[in-house]
Write an enzyme that holds these catalytic residues in place. Sequence first.
Site, PDB file in Angstrom:
ATOM      1  N   ASP A  13       0.815  -1.231   0.000  1.00  4.80           N
ATOM      2  CA  ASP A  13       0.000   0.000   0.000  1.00  4.80           C
ATOM      3  C   ASP A  13       0.839   1.267   0.000  1.00  4.80           C
ATOM      4  O   ASP A  13       0.436   2.301   0.542  1.00  4.80           O
ATOM      5  CB  ASP A  13      -0.955   0.017   1.215  1.00  4.80           C
ATOM      6  CG  ASP A  13      -1.868  -1.188   1.218  1.00  4.80           C
ATOM      7  OD1 ASP A  13      -2.182  -1.689   0.122  1.00  4.80           O
ATOM      8  OD2 ASP A  13      -2.262  -1.628   2.310  1.00  4.80           O
ATOM      9  N   LYS A  16       1.677   2.167  -5.132  1.00 10.00           N
ATOM     10  CA  LYS A  16       2.207   1.625  -6.392  1.00 10.00           C
ATOM     11  C   LYS A  16       1.287   1.943  -7.576  1.00 10.00           C
ATOM     12  O   LYS A  16       1.749   2.340  -8.644  1.00 10.00           O
ATOM     13  CB  LYS A  16       2.415   0.097  -6.266  1.00 10.00           C
ATOM     14  CG  LYS A  16       3.434  -0.289  -5.202  1.00 10.00           C
ATOM     15  CD  LYS A  16       3.527  -1.784  -5.007  1.00 10.00           C
ATOM     16  CE  LYS A  16       2.321  -2.421  -4.374  1.00 10.00           C
ATOM     17  NZ  LYS A  16       2.086  -2.055  -2.960  1.00 10.00           N
ATOM     18  N   GLY A  40      -4.526  -4.339  -3.811  1.00  5.74           N
ATOM     19  CA  GLY A  40      -5.540  -3.318  -4.093  1.00  5.74           C
ATOM     20  C   GLY A  40      -4.786  -2.060  -4.470  1.00  5.74           C
ATOM     21  O   GLY A  40      -4.162  -1.437  -3.620  1.00  5.74           O
ATOM     22  N   HIS A  41      -4.754  -1.728  -5.745  1.00  3.29           N
ATOM     23  CA  HIS A  41      -3.972  -0.589  -6.236  1.00  3.29           C
ATOM     24  C   HIS A  41      -4.924   0.525  -6.657  1.00  3.29           C
ATOM     25  O   HIS A  41      -5.742   0.349  -7.551  1.00  3.29           O
ATOM     26  CB  HIS A  41      -3.080  -1.025  -7.409  1.00  3.29           C
ATOM     27  CG  HIS A  41      -2.033  -2.020  -7.009  1.00  3.29           C
ATOM     28  ND1 HIS A  41      -1.109  -2.541  -7.867  1.00  3.29           N
ATOM     29  CD2 HIS A  41      -1.764  -2.586  -5.800  1.00  3.29           C
ATOM     30  CE1 HIS A  41      -0.310  -3.378  -7.216  1.00  3.29           C
ATOM     31  NE2 HIS A  41      -0.700  -3.434  -5.957  1.00  3.29           N
ATOM     32  N   GLN A 221       1.983  -6.065  -3.210  1.00  2.00           N
ATOM     33  CA  GLN A 221       2.443  -6.197  -1.812  1.00  2.00           C
ATOM     34  C   GLN A 221       3.723  -5.376  -1.631  1.00  2.00           C
ATOM     35  O   GLN A 221       3.890  -4.372  -2.290  1.00  2.00           O
ATOM     36  CB  GLN A 221       2.649  -7.680  -1.434  1.00  2.00           C
ATOM     37  CG  GLN A 221       1.364  -8.474  -1.321  1.00  2.00           C
ATOM     38  CD  GLN A 221       0.780  -8.913  -2.646  1.00  2.00           C
ATOM     39  OE1 GLN A 221       1.432  -9.565  -3.410  1.00  2.00           O
ATOM     40  NE2 GLN A 221      -0.473  -8.576  -2.907  1.00  2.00           N
TER      41      GLN A 221
HETATM   42  P1  GDP Z   1      -0.820   0.319  -3.519  1.00  2.00           P
HETATM   43  O1  GDP Z   1      -1.395  -0.964  -3.055  1.00  2.00           O
HETATM   44  O2  GDP Z   1       0.662   0.401  -3.275  1.00  2.00           O
HETATM   45  O3  GDP Z   1      -1.173   0.670  -4.951  1.00  2.00           O
HETATM   46  O4  GDP Z   1      -1.461   1.471  -2.598  1.00  2.00           O
HETATM   47  P2  GDP Z   1      -3.017   1.578  -2.187  1.00  2.00           P
HETATM   48  O5  GDP Z   1      -3.775   2.060  -3.341  1.00  2.00           O
HETATM   49  O6  GDP Z   1      -3.478   0.345  -1.513  1.00  2.00           O
HETATM   50  O7  GDP Z   1      -2.925   2.668  -1.031  1.00  2.00           O
HETATM   51  C1  GDP Z   1      -2.411   3.933  -1.256  1.00  2.00           C
HETATM   52  C2  GDP Z   1      -3.506   4.953  -0.883  1.00  2.00           C
HETATM   53  O8  GDP Z   1      -2.947   6.241  -0.787  1.00  2.00           O
HETATM   54  C3  GDP Z   1      -4.589   5.062  -1.938  1.00  2.00           C
HETATM   55  O9  GDP Z   1      -5.783   5.443  -1.324  1.00  2.00           O
HETATM   56  C4  GDP Z   1      -4.067   6.184  -2.846  1.00  2.00           C
HETATM   57  O10 GDP Z   1      -5.122   6.856  -3.542  1.00  2.00           O
HETATM   58  C5  GDP Z   1      -3.442   7.094  -1.823  1.00  2.00           C
HETATM   59  N1  GDP Z   1      -2.265   7.843  -2.269  1.00  2.00           N
HETATM   60  C6  GDP Z   1      -1.260   7.476  -3.092  1.00  2.00           C
HETATM   61  N2  GDP Z   1      -0.293   8.426  -3.115  1.00  2.00           N
HETATM   62  C7  GDP Z   1      -0.713   9.420  -2.285  1.00  2.00           C
HETATM   63  C8  GDP Z   1      -0.145  10.645  -1.845  1.00  2.00           C
HETATM   64  O11 GDP Z   1       0.957  11.032  -2.222  1.00  2.00           O
HETATM   65  N3  GDP Z   1      -0.873  11.389  -0.962  1.00  2.00           N
HETATM   66  C9  GDP Z   1      -2.088  10.985  -0.505  1.00  2.00           C
HETATM   67  N4  GDP Z   1      -2.725  11.769   0.371  1.00  2.00           N
HETATM   68  N5  GDP Z   1      -2.650   9.835  -0.877  1.00  2.00           N
HETATM   69  C10 GDP Z   1      -1.958   9.051  -1.753  1.00  2.00           C
HETATM   70  P1  IMO Z   2      -0.905  -4.211  -2.264  1.00  2.71           P
HETATM   71  O1  IMO Z   2      -0.436  -4.752  -3.598  1.00  2.71           O
HETATM   72  C1  IMO Z   2      -0.960  -4.635   2.050  1.00  2.71           C
HETATM   73  C2  IMO Z   2      -1.009  -8.702   3.669  1.00  2.71           C
HETATM   74  C3  IMO Z   2      -2.272  -9.177   4.365  1.00  2.71           C
HETATM   75  C4  IMO Z   2      -1.670 -10.167   5.345  1.00  2.71           C
HETATM   76  C5  IMO Z   2      -0.524 -10.802   4.547  1.00  2.71           C
HETATM   77  C6  IMO Z   2      -0.890 -12.102   3.862  1.00  2.71           C
HETATM   78  O2  IMO Z   2      -2.197  -3.500  -2.302  1.00  2.71           O
HETATM   79  O3  IMO Z   2       0.214  -3.441  -1.621  1.00  2.71           O
HETATM   80  P2  IMO Z   2      -2.463 -12.891   1.880  1.00  2.71           P
HETATM   81  O4  IMO Z   2      -3.819 -12.432   1.436  1.00  2.71           O
HETATM   82  O5  IMO Z   2      -1.405 -12.691   0.849  1.00  2.71           O
HETATM   83  O6  IMO Z   2      -2.494 -14.268   2.449  1.00  2.71           O
HETATM   84  O7  IMO Z   2      -2.084 -11.929   3.127  1.00  2.71           O
HETATM   85  O8  IMO Z   2      -0.182  -9.841   3.563  1.00  2.71           O
HETATM   86  N1  IMO Z   2      -1.229  -8.202   2.299  1.00  2.71           N
HETATM   87  C7  IMO Z   2      -1.161  -6.913   1.948  1.00  2.71           C
HETATM   88  N2  IMO Z   2      -0.992  -5.811   2.711  1.00  2.71           N
HETATM   89  N3  IMO Z   2      -1.065  -4.524   0.715  1.00  2.71           N
HETATM   90  C8  IMO Z   2      -1.204  -5.614  -0.064  1.00  2.71           C
HETATM   91  O9  IMO Z   2      -1.169  -5.558  -1.414  1.00  2.71           O
HETATM   92  C9  IMO Z   2      -1.310  -6.875   0.554  1.00  2.71           C
HETATM   93  N4  IMO Z   2      -1.491  -8.149   0.104  1.00  2.71           N
HETATM   94  C10 IMO Z   2      -1.422  -8.937   1.169  1.00  2.71           C
HETATM   95  O10 IMO Z   2      -2.929  -8.126   5.011  1.00  2.71           O
HETATM   96  O11 IMO Z   2      -1.095  -9.482   6.424  1.00  2.71           O
HETATM   97 MG    MG Z   3      -2.913  -1.650  -1.790  1.00  2.00          MG
END
Ligand code: GDP
Ligand code: IMO
Ligand code: MG
Length: 421
Positions: A13, A16, A40-41, A221
């Site tokens: 998270d 990415k 979840g991107h 991840q």
């Molecule tokens: P990922 O899994 O690495 O793609 O990241 P996620 O989407 O799960 O979580 C990142 C969260 O932060 C999402 O809600 C994005 O919309 C938000 N986000 C990404 N970059 C920024 C930033 O620079 N500032 C803020 N405030 N939110 C951001």
């Molecule tokens: P993105 O790509 C954050 C965490 C889960 C759990 C562990 C194992 O959005 O960054 P699994 O479902 O693989 O058996 O879970 O890894 N986890 C993540 N945490 N971002 C993710 O993906 C994750 N994918 C798995 O919360 O602790």
């Molecule tokens: Mg994510």
Amino acid sequence: MKLDILLGLQWGDEGKGKIVDYLTPNYKIVARFQGGPNAGHTLVFDNQKFVLHLIPSGIFREETINVIGNGVVFDPVTFDEEVKSISSHANVKSNLVISNRTHLILPTHKLLDAANEAAKGKSKIGSTLKGITPTYNDKTGRNGLRIGDILSKDFDNKLHLLIEKHKQMLDFYNFEYNLDVLLPDWLNAIENLRKYKIQNTEYLLNNELKKGNAILAEGAQGTMLDIEFGTYPFVTSSNTISAGANTGLGIAPNKVDKVYGIFKAYTTRVGSGPFPTELFDNDGKKLQDKGHEFGATTGRPRRCGWLDLVVLNFSTMINGVTDLIMTKADILTSFENIKVATKYIIDNKETTELPYDIINKEITPFYDIISGWQEDISKITDYNLLPQTLKNYVEYVEKQTSTKVSLISTGAEREAIIQKN
Ligand code: GDP
Ligand code: IMO
Ligand code: MG
């Protein structure tokens, strides 16, 4: 001819999805190489938010080919829902290619995930329950079904045998389940899947490299969730690190050029497991509230803490990071002081090395304190115009990691980004 890799340096998270979307115009192809719908991107543009679980984050740029590589595990039901959720903004049928070697997540894999977690009781991993581990278990156990198999005559037979095996395992766990709806839905999704481009993506990718076209590999991840180098056993079941892009796409290591390592300006973790710089005070609550730190896949609250340089240096080393990208810098605005862990104190000894069995260690992080900034940075697009204290923070990280920071993200939207180098 080059493969660039973008991946998370913390516990996932890191942002990415947003950064891949931003970088996509520089590439002919964007490819996912590991993980599955546990990811979840999030992408935000035109005042709309999209969350991708399986489809690469280059899908919204019309001229880009998106690839789901062999290293991914694929749930056809999630895929169907995801295609629907973005259909007004993306042409998935023409712009996505799926590897025939990609392993299929069955509904029984998800049930087994839940049964495994229930059996672990208090020591549960906090899995997303998307069936990731049981599917990788079947892959390495040489029992798995691959997407290419759906085109073969004996697919039904293979599926039946695997489901029977899973049922026995579920009975062993005494796990109650009902496949009456799950299985027909899954079979329906498999029918839909036949309409997509399924092929040997290793040839497609290597041919494009030969033609001189660039590819961006999108990690899921983060390094601390890697099956080898993460905080084992609180990890996922794939190689999230840069080497995973080679095995997960079939592209040789000598084709790799840049490795973009993304980190949040602080740290978050969702699920159980060690987190040395975790905060349980008002600062932690403030990071969670301001940063809207709730999982994009499960909605669970993310645990929050300060930036950890022991983790960042380890991840930079393991991945061969050439460029760092700092995200969510805007969330640190208004903190008077920002803390950064530079080393750990374990058994009264100082160390900058990440212990392999971090789960068994009592860790006290040692912090540097850096002055914060109060100015709103969300509209700034020129690095030189940022508050001096934020520039100090960025340059401090560069010095501590001996790696340049090339991008700084200051908001969720596509445009909220600053180039540094
Ligand atoms: P990922 O899994 O690495 O793609 O990241 P996620 O989407 O799960 O979580 C990142 C969260 O932060 C999402 O809600 C994005 O919309 C938000 N986000 C990404 N970059 C920024 C930033 O620079 N500032 C803020 N405030 N939110 C951001
Ligand atoms: P993105 O790509 C954050 C965490 C889960 C759990 C562990 C194992 O959005 O960054 P699994 O479902 O693989 O058996 O879970 O890894 N986890 C993540 N945490 N971002 C993710 O993906 C994750 N994918 C798995 O919360 O602790
Ligand atoms: Mg994510």
